[in-house]
Design a protein around this motif. Structure first.
Motif, mmCIF file in Angstrom:
data_model
loop_
_atom_site.group_PDB
_atom_site.id
_atom_site.type_symbol
_atom_site.label_atom_id
_atom_site.label_comp_id
_atom_site.label_asym_id
_atom_site.label_seq_id
_atom_site.Cartn_x
_atom_site.Cartn_y
_atom_site.Cartn_z
ATOM 1 N N ASP A 2 0.811 -1.220 0.000
ATOM 2 C CA ASP A 2 0.000 0.000 0.000
ATOM 3 C C ASP A 2 0.842 1.266 0.000
ATOM 4 O OD1 ASP A 2 -2.498 -1.222 -0.066
ATOM 5 O OD2 ASP A 2 -2.559 -1.479 2.113
ATOM 6 N N TRP A 3 2.161 1.125 -0.035
ATOM 7 C CA TRP A 3 3.036 2.294 0.015
ATOM 8 C C TRP A 3 3.543 2.617 -1.385
ATOM 9 C CZ3 TRP A 3 3.581 4.891 4.603
ATOM 10 C CH2 TRP A 3 3.162 4.214 5.752
ATOM 11 N N GLN A 4 3.424 3.864 -1.774
ATOM 12 C CA GLN A 4 3.836 4.321 -3.100
ATOM 13 C C GLN A 4 4.941 5.362 -2.972
ATOM 14 O OE1 GLN A 4 2.484 3.392 -6.263
ATOM 15 N NE2 GLN A 4 4.228 4.545 -7.064
ATOM 16 N N ALA A 5 6.032 5.180 -3.734
ATOM 17 C CA ALA A 5 7.102 6.178 -3.723
ATOM 18 C C ALA A 5 6.591 7.474 -4.337
ATOM 19 C CB ALA A 5 8.313 5.662 -4.495
ATOM 20 N N ARG A 6 6.767 8.576 -3.612
ATOM 21 C CA ARG A 6 6.262 9.870 -4.055
ATOM 22 C C ARG A 6 7.362 10.888 -4.344
ATOM 23 N NH1 ARG A 6 1.445 8.861 -6.078
ATOM 24 N NH2 ARG A 6 -0.053 8.048 -4.556
ATOM 25 N N GLY A 7 8.553 10.651 -3.882
ATOM 26 C CA GLY A 7 9.604 11.629 -4.134
ATOM 27 C C GLY A 7 10.937 11.150 -3.616
ATOM 28 N N GLU A 8 11.988 11.769 -4.108
ATOM 29 C CA GLU A 8 13.333 11.468 -3.611
ATOM 30 C C GLU A 8 14.106 12.765 -3.506
ATOM 31 O OE1 GLU A 8 15.937 10.288 -7.539
ATOM 32 O OE2 GLU A 8 14.562 8.766 -6.742
ATOM 33 N N HIS A 9 15.089 12.747 -2.634
ATOM 34 C CA HIS A 9 15.905 13.945 -2.421
ATOM 35 C C HIS A 9 17.366 13.529 -2.303
ATOM 36 C CE1 HIS A 9 16.980 17.988 -1.125
ATOM 37 N NE2 HIS A 9 17.676 17.443 -0.151
ATOM 38 N N GLN A 19 9.392 -2.589 10.219
ATOM 39 C CA GLN A 19 10.272 -3.732 9.975
ATOM 40 C C GLN A 19 9.770 -4.552 8.794
ATOM 41 O OE1 GLN A 19 11.161 -4.662 14.620
ATOM 42 N NE2 GLN A 19 11.972 -6.155 13.183
ATOM 43 N N ALA A 20 8.466 -4.771 8.715
ATOM 44 C CA ALA A 20 7.912 -5.540 7.596
ATOM 45 C C ALA A 20 8.136 -4.811 6.276
ATOM 46 C CB ALA A 20 6.427 -5.801 7.829
ATOM 47 N N LEU A 21 7.932 -3.493 6.288
ATOM 48 C CA LEU A 21 8.129 -2.712 5.073
ATOM 49 C C LEU A 21 9.584 -2.729 4.632
ATOM 50 C CD1 LEU A 21 6.626 -0.698 3.102
ATOM 51 C CD2 LEU A 21 7.592 1.112 4.520
ATOM 52 N N MET A 22 10.501 -2.573 5.589
ATOM 53 C CA MET A 22 11.921 -2.558 5.257
ATOM 54 C C MET A 22 12.392 -3.913 4.742
ATOM 55 S SD MET A 22 13.122 0.484 5.606
ATOM 56 C CE MET A 22 14.909 0.279 5.816
#
Length: 321
Positions: A57-64, A194-197
């Motif tokens: 359910d997590w979507q990458a939205r930006g990077e820096h 932890q699960a996401l990582m």
């Protein structure tokens, strides 16, 4: 501001902003061997990071990308059903870690959160030491990791927060996730992070090259002896001895033969020359699937005014990290 269609991770800051990591002087130091090879621009000259654009359910939205090369890059993931929830992931170079280094990096980050996070109260659980398994079969390996849960207070609001820090392929990978305390407890935030990582690390590729790539030279010889002192392995063609590998060289009847090249790579593990995460320069153009995004780093060698070491970092990161 957009980066290739991505908003920078510094934009649209949520309430919990952690101006945190000041790497300890040891992790910022760059001398990696007795020859004084500089860390960035020497031991590491290039890195490619391929990270997933979606994690459940997590979507990458930006990077820096941070101005100081030692600070690497951060990627922000937003929850699709709860847009007020963010996870920031940081990738930054670490090199070959000696015992205790990851714990010290964890403790240093926590000290920076206490000192520079802008919180009026910080309660942290003891760092949880665990191993994150990736790969299958002979490729299976256990990555060292630390996880902590935190209770934070800022501007009269209480937050539950967590951090996971691990080491993979010459890089640190750190995740931070915070939520309002009345929505999620710290233990739940830590469990979800932890699960996401774990999913992120399994789907992320980190490739680097530089002086860390140390294949032994191939030497042409007129005759071979696989029983000689120091011989590690050998190969034959049609029953004839063609290549003998030693720790410091590869003896071959034909130095340009496929057998010699294969033995050169195989001997690196046996002789301790191969470093996980370091690759030959020709492998630094990986295919990028549509499900991933690529980050490229090219590290410049120190100029003549430098002694080859990276100065201690004094800048702060911005973002949830």
């Amino acid at each position: 501001m957009l980066l290739g269609g991505f908003a920078t991770a510094a934009a649209a800051q949520p309430a919990d902003t952690d101006r945190n990591r000041k790497p300890e002087s040891e992790s910022a130091s760059t001398s990696t061997d007795d020859g004084g090879v500089p860390f960035l621009g020497g031991f590491l000259t290039e890195t490619r990071i391929l990270y997933p654009l979606r994690l459940g359910d997590w979507q990458a939205r930006g990077e820096h990308r941070y101005e100081q090369a030692e600070l690497g890059v951060s990627v922000r993931y937003q929850h699709r059903r709860h847009p007020d929830r963010w996870v920031d992931v940081y990738f930054y170079p670490g090199g070959v870690l000696e015992d205790g280094r990851l714990l010290r990096e964890t403790q240093g980050t926590l000290e920076s959160i206490r000192a520079h996070g802008g919180y009026t109260g910080v309660e942290v659980t003891p760092p949880h030491d665990y191993r994150l398994g990736i790969g299958n079969g002979k490729q299976r390996r256990q990555l060292p990791a630390y996880a902590v849960a935190m209770s934070l207070r800022r501007e009269g609001k209480d937050y539950s927060s967590a951090m996971v820090l691990l080491a993979k392929d010459l890089y640190f990978i750190k995740g931070r996730f915070s939520a309002e305390a009345d929505v999620m407890k710290p233990a739940r935030v830590q469990s979800q992070l932890q699960a996401l990582m774990e999913q992120l690390v399994r789907e992320t590729t980190v490739l680097s090259t530089g002086a860390c790539w140390m294949p032994p030279p191939i030497v042409q010889v007129a005759s071979l002896d696989d029983k000689a002192v120091g011989a590690l392995m050998s190969t034959r063609r049609d029953g004839e001895l063609r290549v003998v590998a030693h720790a410091d060289r590869i003896d071959a009847l034909e130095p340009d033969s496929p057998e010699a090249r294969v033995m050169q790579f195989m001997s690196m593990t046996a002789s301790g020359r191969w470093i996980q995460g370091c690759n030959p320069p020709e492998d630094m153009t990986p295919d990028v699937p549509p499900t991933h995004r690529e980050i490229r780093f090219e590290y410049r060698a120190p100029d003549g005014r430098s002694d080859g070491r990276t100065p201690r970092l004094r800048g702060r990161r911005l973002g949830v990290g």
